[in-house]
Design a protein around this motif. Sequence first.
Motif, PDB file in Angstrom:
ATOM      1  N   LEU A  24       1.037  -0.972  -0.033  1.00  0.00           N
ATOM      2  CA  LEU A  24      -0.108   0.088  -0.029  1.00  0.00           C
ATOM      3  C   LEU A  24       0.874   1.140   0.012  1.00  0.00           C
ATOM      4  N   LYS A  25       0.836   1.764  -1.248  1.00  0.00           N
ATOM      5  CA  LYS A  25       1.890   2.859  -1.202  1.00  0.00           C
ATOM      6  C   LYS A  25       1.329   4.297  -0.759  1.00  0.00           C
ATOM      7  N   HIS A  26       2.401   5.036  -0.367  1.00  0.00           N
ATOM      8  CA  HIS A  26       2.133   6.602  -0.142  1.00  0.00           C
ATOM      9  C   HIS A  26       0.738   6.897   0.919  1.00  0.00           C
ATOM     10  N   ALA A  27       1.104   6.013   2.181  1.00  0.00           N
ATOM     11  CA  ALA A  27      -0.021   6.190   3.150  1.00  0.00           C
ATOM     12  C   ALA A  27       0.551   6.942   4.316  1.00  0.00           C
ATOM     13  N   LEU A  63      -2.508   4.730  -2.294  1.00  0.00           N
ATOM     14  CA  LEU A  63      -3.428   5.447  -1.473  1.00  0.00           C
ATOM     15  C   LEU A  63      -3.387   6.764  -1.375  1.00  0.00           C
ATOM     16  N   LYS A  64      -2.630   7.650  -2.240  1.00  0.00           N
ATOM     17  CA  LYS A  64      -2.579   9.014  -2.223  1.00  0.00           C
ATOM     18  C   LYS A  64      -2.740   9.747  -1.173  1.00  0.00           C
ATOM     19  N   GLY A  65      -2.124   9.273  -0.124  1.00  0.00           N
ATOM     20  CA  GLY A  65      -2.110  10.101   1.063  1.00  0.00           C
ATOM     21  C   GLY A  65      -3.159   9.895   2.096  1.00  0.00           C
ATOM     22  N   ALA A  66      -4.141   8.703   1.831  1.00  0.00           N
ATOM     23  CA  ALA A  66      -5.162   8.511   2.810  1.00  0.00           C
ATOM     24  C   ALA A  66      -4.538   8.061   4.222  1.00  0.00           C
ATOM     25  N   TYR A  67      -5.222   8.128   4.992  1.00  0.00           N
ATOM     26  CA  TYR A  67      -4.795   7.546   6.350  1.00  0.00           C
ATOM     27  C   TYR A  67      -5.043   5.990   6.552  1.00  0.00           C
ATOM     28  N   VAL A  68      -4.024   5.490   7.091  1.00  0.00           N
ATOM     29  CA  VAL A  68      -4.312   3.974   7.459  1.00  0.00           C
ATOM     30  C   VAL A  68      -4.156   3.728   8.979  1.00  0.00           C
ATOM     31  N   CYS A  69      -5.179   3.165   9.656  1.00  0.00           N
ATOM     32  CA  CYS A  69      -4.874   2.763  10.970  1.00  0.00           C
ATOM     33  C   CYS A  69      -5.372   1.106  11.399  1.00  0.00           C
ATOM     34  N   ARG A 326      -1.021  -8.591  12.233  1.00  0.00           N
ATOM     35  CA  ARG A 326      -1.859  -8.981  11.317  1.00  0.00           C
ATOM     36  C   ARG A 326      -2.080  -7.676  10.290  1.00  0.00           C
ATOM     37  N   ALA A 327      -2.321  -8.010   9.156  1.00  0.00           N
ATOM     38  CA  ALA A 327      -2.562  -6.917   7.993  1.00  0.00           C
ATOM     39  C   ALA A 327      -4.308  -6.642   8.105  1.00  0.00           C
ATOM     40  N   ASP A 328      -4.620  -6.618   9.383  1.00  0.00           N
ATOM     41  CA  ASP A 328      -6.144  -5.849   9.403  1.00  0.00           C
ATOM     42  C   ASP A 328      -5.900  -4.342   9.540  1.00  0.00           C
ATOM     43  N   LEU A 329      -6.402  -3.653   8.451  1.00  0.00           N
ATOM     44  CA  LEU A 329      -6.193  -2.472   8.067  1.00  0.00           C
ATOM     45  C   LEU A 329      -7.282  -1.469   7.635  1.00  0.00           C
ATOM     46  N   THR A 330      -7.648  -0.351   8.399  1.00  0.00           N
ATOM     47  CA  THR A 330      -8.743   0.368   7.717  1.00  0.00           C
ATOM     48  C   THR A 330      -8.326   1.821   7.280  1.00  0.00           C
ATOM     49  N   VAL A 331      -8.736   2.028   5.823  1.00  0.00           N
ATOM     50  CA  VAL A 331      -8.255   3.353   5.282  1.00  0.00           C
ATOM     51  C   VAL A 331      -9.073   4.188   5.373  1.00  0.00           C
ATOM     52  N   LEU A 332      -8.748   5.521   6.169  1.00  0.00           N
ATOM     53  CA  LEU A 332      -9.696   6.868   6.289  1.00  0.00           C
ATOM     54  C   LEU A 332      -9.359   7.794   5.372  1.00  0.00           C
ATOM     55  N   ASN A 333     -10.180   8.529   5.138  1.00  0.00           N
ATOM     56  CA  ASN A 333     -10.092   9.971   4.343  1.00  0.00           C
ATOM     57  C   ASN A 333      -9.374  11.004   5.288  1.00  0.00           C
ATOM     58  N   ASN A 334      -9.656  11.138   6.546  1.00  0.00           N
ATOM     59  CA  ASN A 334      -8.944  12.014   7.230  1.00  0.00           C
ATOM     60  C   ASN A 334      -9.245  11.533   9.069  1.00  0.00           C
ATOM     61  N   LEU A 341     -12.707   4.345   3.689  1.00  0.00           N
ATOM     62  CA  LEU A 341     -12.561   4.194   2.459  1.00  0.00           C
ATOM     63  C   LEU A 341     -12.240   2.679   1.950  1.00  0.00           C
ATOM     64  N   ARG A 342     -11.530   2.088   2.538  1.00  0.00           N
ATOM     65  CA  ARG A 342     -11.348   0.687   2.286  1.00  0.00           C
ATOM     66  C   ARG A 342     -11.028   0.023   3.810  1.00  0.00           C
ATOM     67  N   VAL A 343     -11.103  -1.395   3.647  1.00  0.00           N
ATOM     68  CA  VAL A 343     -10.902  -2.340   4.701  1.00  0.00           C
ATOM     69  C   VAL A 343     -10.056  -3.483   4.190  1.00  0.00           C
ATOM     70  N   TYR A 344      -9.056  -3.658   4.697  1.00  0.00           N
ATOM     71  CA  TYR A 344      -8.117  -4.954   4.563  1.00  0.00           C
ATOM     72  C   TYR A 344      -7.997  -5.840   5.626  1.00  0.00           C
ATOM     73  N   LYS A 345      -8.604  -7.137   5.305  1.00  0.00           N
ATOM     74  CA  LYS A 345      -8.473  -8.166   6.355  1.00  0.00           C
ATOM     75  C   LYS A 345      -7.546  -9.340   5.885  1.00  0.00           C
ATOM     76  N   ASP A 346      -6.576  -9.441   6.889  1.00  0.00           N
ATOM     77  CA  ASP A 346      -5.579 -10.323   6.487  1.00  0.00           C
ATOM     78  C   ASP A 346      -5.011  -9.964   5.144  1.00  0.00           C
ATOM     79  N   GLY A 347      -4.764  -8.985   5.138  1.00  0.00           N
ATOM     80  CA  GLY A 347      -3.858  -8.283   3.751  1.00  0.00           C
ATOM     81  C   GLY A 347      -4.815  -8.672   2.540  1.00  0.00           C
ATOM     82  N   LYS A 348      -6.249  -8.898   2.432  1.00  0.00           N
ATOM     83  CA  LYS A 348      -6.781  -8.840   1.439  1.00  0.00           C
ATOM     84  C   LYS A 348      -7.932  -7.937   1.471  1.00  0.00           C
ATOM     85  N   LEU A 349      -8.263  -7.141   0.489  1.00  0.00           N
ATOM     86  CA  LEU A 349      -9.426  -6.083   0.317  1.00  0.00           C
ATOM     87  C   LEU A 349     -10.715  -6.713   0.626  1.00  0.00           C
TER      88      LEU A 349
END
Length: 585
Positions: A24-27, A63-69, A326-334, A341-349
């Motif tokens: 996931l680039k540019h996060a 990800l064009k600068g989106a936040y990942v938590c 674990r690659a459980d990730l939430t992608v946020l606008n801010n 915006l997106r949710v990755y569970k175990d590295g998969k969208l």
Amino acid sequence: MASTNQFMKQISAAAGRTKAELVLKHAKIVNVFTETVEEGDIAIEDGIIVGIGDYEGDVETDLKGAYVCPGFLDGHIHLESSMVTPSEFERMVLPHGTCGVITDPHEIANVAGIAGIQYMLEATKNLRLDIYFMMPSCVPSTALDESGAELHMEDLLPFYQNKRVLGLAEMMNSYGVLQNAPDCIEKLRKTQEYGKQIDGHAPGLSGKGLNAYVTAGVASDHECSEFEEAREKLARGQWIMVRQGTAAKNLKKLMPVFDTPYYQRAMLVTDDKHPGDLIRGGHIDFIIREAVALGADPIRAIKMGTLHTAEYFGLKKHGAVAPGYRADLTVLNNLRDFQVLRVYKDGKLAAENGKVIFEKATETPEWDAEIKKRVFHSFHCRPIQLSDLALTKKKNQIRVIDLVSHELITKERIENWTELPGLAAGVNPEKDVVKLVALERHEGNGHIGIGFLGNYGLKKGAVATSVGHDSHNLVIAGVTDEDIAAAGNRVVENEGGLAIAVDGKVVLDLPLKIAGLMSELPVEEVDRRLEAMKSLSQELGVHEDVDAFMTLAFVSLPVIPKLRLNTYGVIDTEKQQIMDVFYSI
């Protein structure tokens, strides 16, 4: 556990010798350890985060600068409160960034016992969403309750072998703990012997009573409605679960918990949440959004909805965006409005733009005979007769169970007995007093408790529900006996569910075939019906700040102060005594 080959691949990708499977680039990366935001790439291999920095991948997503938590974790929820199957629950919460929940199946266990727990374990085992369990500690909640089962420690022990079972759920019988009740003590001691966690449920407990409760091993509490109560419990070593659900909304009064040092031992939970609130409002993302709007530091709020929950429950390598996790990730606008915006569970969208992107499993498990009997055919009571509802004046005053806005606690109010034309005896809409009935439905023993409910708002008709915490008997509030009987009998006919009756006829209903708690319908249809019923309830007078069904569901739970009504009658929960509905000094 990764194989040796997978382990070596992860290390090689982390070292940059080989490309990672996904980058996931540019996060903008929320670091819950340093409470800062970093910029960089996130490298993922075999569902594990292997690097933060500058990486190349076989697949790269900008990800064009989106936040990942980290993916959000709900530290305490009853899945049954969503009124849908676990797979439908997954469809609701994954798009909101939730990657795991810790559930207490004591609702279905109070109806169906061991068979209910087995149903929940089986129905959740193949989901993408991580669902962990805490074993019900109080089935029934106290001796002053009539449930469909009794569970003792010997019933629970076999479940402790399951890796998804993390401990003992909310020990509601704090009175029993303080009095060294043998069943309570056995459950607490055995759970600690297994190295499992113990959750609490003790609204208002303080002083030496709190000391005793914590000494017994109870490590958390989700019932704080005031900051001073939370601070005392934190000072005695408990973790505080800040609850914001459909009925109980404690966030505003507990905002100081988000400050130093208190937030370091706090997490976010929903407890009970209706489908409409989950779909439109959100889940843990909603609590974080609300907390930030009220002044909370956004990264601390995220930490309370991720890492702290994982650490409290011993979920290693969960709850952070860091190598080895674990690659459980939430992608946020801010970090202001927290749009997922997106949710990755175990590295998969797994979800994007509010929708899951995988097919729901279509195979229905082949339930064994006991589950079919106990879970899918759990209603055993005869139709209600008007004579069952009769209440004859004995004294000039009555006890009213007064609701408290956005809280589960109730208060006692004394009102004069009234008999108004066309209304059930004792009902007085001008004083905001309606009739309240609780009918036993597990054994068909005919037990009926009758009392009065205040601050509900209903001016016409009746509202019935088989969701009546925690024993889930049939609970009905109404202004006439004819409407009470009509609404209740529709629930009996449907083998569980909700109903509203007006002028002696049912106008809306929602069958809940699964233990009288959950529907087999798609969540969209459940939500449509439930929202229509809530809207109608407000037209009939129910206050806007009262959820007609979720609030009603708690008026029979005899472990939360002050008064409740169950099949035995009016209960003073502090004294654990049955009280006369008629008042005398």
